[in-house]
Design an enzyme around this catalytic site. Structure first.
Site, PDB file in Angstrom:
ATOM      1  N   ASP A 288       0.817  -1.223   0.000  1.00  0.00           N
ATOM      2  CA  ASP A 288       0.000   0.000   0.000  1.00  0.00           C
ATOM      3  C   ASP A 288       0.850   1.273   0.000  1.00  0.00           C
ATOM      4  O   ASP A 288       1.958   1.293   0.519  1.00  0.00           O
ATOM      5  CB  ASP A 288      -0.905  -0.021   1.236  1.00  0.00           C
ATOM      6  CG  ASP A 288      -2.042   0.982   1.129  1.00  0.00           C
ATOM      7  OD1 ASP A 288      -2.356   1.417   0.011  1.00  0.00           O
ATOM      8  OD2 ASP A 288      -2.621   1.320   2.178  1.00  0.00           O
TER       9      ASP A 288
ATOM     10  N   ARG B 274      -1.171   8.780 -10.273  1.00  0.00           N
ATOM     11  CA  ARG B 274      -1.154   7.634  -9.362  1.00  0.00           C
ATOM     12  C   ARG B 274      -0.544   6.397 -10.029  1.00  0.00           C
ATOM     13  O   ARG B 274       0.119   5.591  -9.394  1.00  0.00           O
ATOM     14  CB  ARG B 274      -2.567   7.332  -8.865  1.00  0.00           C
ATOM     15  CG  ARG B 274      -3.123   8.416  -7.942  1.00  0.00           C
ATOM     16  CD  ARG B 274      -4.558   8.106  -7.559  1.00  0.00           C
ATOM     17  NE  ARG B 274      -4.659   6.826  -6.883  1.00  0.00           N
ATOM     18  CZ  ARG B 274      -4.469   6.658  -5.570  1.00  0.00           C
ATOM     19  NH1 ARG B 274      -4.209   7.688  -4.806  1.00  0.00           N
ATOM     20  NH2 ARG B 274      -4.567   5.467  -5.036  1.00  0.00           N
TER      21      ARG B 274
ATOM     22  N   ASN C 267     -11.140  -2.516  -4.907  1.00  0.00           N
ATOM     23  CA  ASN C 267     -10.367  -1.563  -5.714  1.00  0.00           C
ATOM     24  C   ASN C 267     -11.010  -1.232  -7.066  1.00  0.00           C
ATOM     25  O   ASN C 267     -10.602  -0.288  -7.738  1.00  0.00           O
ATOM     26  CB  ASN C 267      -8.920  -2.048  -5.909  1.00  0.00           C
ATOM     27  CG  ASN C 267      -8.056  -1.943  -4.669  1.00  0.00           C
ATOM     28  OD1 ASN C 267      -7.169  -2.764  -4.446  1.00  0.00           O
ATOM     29  ND2 ASN C 267      -8.294  -0.936  -3.844  1.00  0.00           N
TER      30      ASN C 267
ATOM     31  N   LEU D 260      -6.385  -4.407   7.860  1.00  0.00           N
ATOM     32  CA  LEU D 260      -6.177  -5.504   6.908  1.00  0.00           C
ATOM     33  C   LEU D 260      -6.833  -5.249   5.553  1.00  0.00           C
ATOM     34  O   LEU D 260      -6.439  -5.863   4.562  1.00  0.00           O
ATOM     35  CB  LEU D 260      -6.724  -6.808   7.489  1.00  0.00           C
ATOM     36  CG  LEU D 260      -5.808  -7.530   8.484  1.00  0.00           C
ATOM     37  CD1 LEU D 260      -6.526  -8.748   9.062  1.00  0.00           C
ATOM     38  CD2 LEU D 260      -4.518  -7.979   7.809  1.00  0.00           C
TER      39      LEU D 260
HETATM   40  C1  IPE Z   1      -5.519  -2.563   0.195  1.00  0.00           C
HETATM   41  O1  IPE Z   1      -5.206  -1.225   0.037  1.00  0.00           O
HETATM   42  C2  IPE Z   1      -5.417  -3.279  -1.107  1.00  0.00           C
HETATM   43  C3  IPE Z   1      -4.074  -3.377  -1.679  1.00  0.00           C
HETATM   44  C4  IPE Z   1      -2.983  -2.897  -1.190  1.00  0.00           C
HETATM   45  C5  IPE Z   1      -4.018  -4.079  -2.911  1.00  0.00           C
HETATM   46  P1  IPE Z   1      -6.301  -0.097  -0.135  1.00  0.00           P
HETATM   47  O2  IPE Z   1      -5.566   1.149  -0.360  1.00  0.00           O
HETATM   48  O3  IPE Z   1      -7.291  -0.501  -1.155  1.00  0.00           O
HETATM   49  O4  IPE Z   1      -7.005  -0.115   1.294  1.00  0.00           O
HETATM   50  P2  IPE Z   1      -7.854   1.004   2.035  1.00  0.00           P
HETATM   51  O5  IPE Z   1      -8.921   1.464   1.094  1.00  0.00           O
HETATM   52  O6  IPE Z   1      -6.911   2.104   2.407  1.00  0.00           O
HETATM   53  O7  IPE Z   1      -8.396   0.316   3.252  1.00  0.00           O
HETATM   54  C1  IPE Z   2      -1.760   0.202  -3.231  1.00  0.00           C
HETATM   55  O1  IPE Z   2      -1.516   1.566  -3.277  1.00  0.00           O
HETATM   56  C2  IPE Z   2      -2.080  -0.387  -4.582  1.00  0.00           C
HETATM   57  C3  IPE Z   2      -3.477  -0.778  -4.734  1.00  0.00           C
HETATM   58  C4  IPE Z   2      -4.404  -0.704  -3.831  1.00  0.00           C
HETATM   59  C5  IPE Z   2      -3.861  -1.296  -6.016  1.00  0.00           C
HETATM   60  P1  IPE Z   2      -2.699   2.621  -3.252  1.00  0.00           P
HETATM   61  O2  IPE Z   2      -3.079   2.931  -4.652  1.00  0.00           O
HETATM   62  O3  IPE Z   2      -3.790   2.197  -2.371  1.00  0.00           O
HETATM   63  O4  IPE Z   2      -1.938   3.865  -2.627  1.00  0.00           O
HETATM   64  P2  IPE Z   2      -2.549   4.933  -1.644  1.00  0.00           P
HETATM   65  O5  IPE Z   2      -3.047   4.180  -0.439  1.00  0.00           O
HETATM   66  O6  IPE Z   2      -3.652   5.633  -2.368  1.00  0.00           O
HETATM   67  O7  IPE Z   2      -1.403   5.816  -1.324  1.00  0.00           O
HETATM   68 MG    MG Z   3      -4.143   2.482  -0.376  1.00  0.00          MG
END
Ligand code: IPE
Ligand code: IPE
Ligand code: MG
Length: 245
Positions: free
Chosen positions: A22, A35, A70, A200
């Site tokens: 993450d 992003r 996602n 989690l």
């Molecule tokens: C969890 O991260 C999923 C992955 C890292 C693939 P998210 O960024 O989707 O989680 P939340 O929304 O902050 O809980």
């Molecule tokens: C994790 O990074 C990758 C996925 C969830 C696919 P994020 O895209 O959630 O990154 P943040 O949390 O927005 O920084």
């Molecule tokens: Mg994230």
């Protein structure tokens, strides 16, 4: 000096390590980038990390790459992520010989049927061509959700009850475990989540009942072998009781 000499020594290693990758988006936004640039960097760190885990002797690595939630993201971002999975799979196929020598088995956890067809084909290919390997298990969770995984197991067992193969009262925890993507694998000993979030987010809901957790403010694209070492040295000091004394 060979690279092997520089590897640290661990008294106890997690047999199964889970990583919630993450912080890609915030990494990019901090730099005024799209992003998707963060996801690209995250994919590079993933490859490096998987390689390092294999070298130090971790047997099972499960990484969270895309959750069932996602899909809520802008289409452009989802598309960029699918492109990256595609690129990774092409790369994994190009590494077939090296992976074979290292005994790498690659599995995908999650509902593949919702992924672009081309991706499904590549996933099938990679899973089939590595399925007999058993030195390093690399599990990539894509369109994965812990709740969806348990629901799927419930449906499989319900079907067996319907067919008269089992009775409801015969259902055991092991039967549920055996119908998860991790069937035949140990539960994760340690779950790492960078990016400052301490949750989690639907990762390994069933399997994490007794996992240790390690959180860090480091954003996934900045995660290094040193960050992982820090987590692993901390894990060595944990006293796991599993309900005992
Ligand atoms: C969890 O991260 C999923 C992955 C890292 C693939 P998210 O960024 O989707 O989680 P939340 O929304 O902050 O809980
Ligand atoms: C994790 O990074 C990758 C996925 C969830 C696919 P994020 O895209 O959630 O990154 P943040 O949390 O927005 O920084
Ligand atoms: Mg994230």
């Amino acid at each position: 000096m060979s690279e092997e000499i520089k590897l640290p020594h661990f008294d106890i290693l997690p047999e199964h390590l889970g990583i919630i990758m993450d912080g890609n988006g915030r990494w990019a936004e901090k730099r005024g980038l799209e992003r998707s640039a963060g996801h690209k960097e995250g994919a590079r760190v993933f490859k490096k990390t998987a390689d390092y885990c294999q070298k130090i002797g971790i047997k099972y690595l499960t990484v969270y790459a895309f959750s069932t939630e996602n899909w809520k993201r802008p289409q452009k971002e989802v598309h960029a992520l699918m492109e990256l999975f595609d690129e990774y799979l092409d790369w994994a196929i190009s590494q077939e010989k090296e992976n074979e020598e290292k005994g790498v088995r690659i599995s995908f956890f999650g509902d593949e049927t919702k992924l672009p067809e081309e991706l499904q084909g590549l996933i099938e290919y990679v899973q089939n061509h590595t399925k007999d390997k058993n030195k390093f298990f690399l599990n990539i969770a894509v369109n994965y959700g812990g709740r969806a995984e348990i629901t799927r197991a419930a449906k499989i067992l319900a079907e067996k009850v319907k067919n008269g193969e089992i009775k409801p009262e015969d259902i055991t925890e092991k039967m549920i475990s055996d119908n998860l993507y991790t069937a035949d694998m140990p539960d994760p000993d340690l779950i790492i989540r960078p990016s400052g979030e301490e949750r989690l987010s639907n990762f390994m809901t069933w399997q994490s009942a007794y996992s240790e957790f390690w959180f860090s403010d480091v954003l996934w694209p900045d995660f290094t072998e040193e960050t992982l070492n820090e987590a692993l040295f901390d894990f060595e000091k944990r006293h796991r009781r599993f309900g005992g004394v």
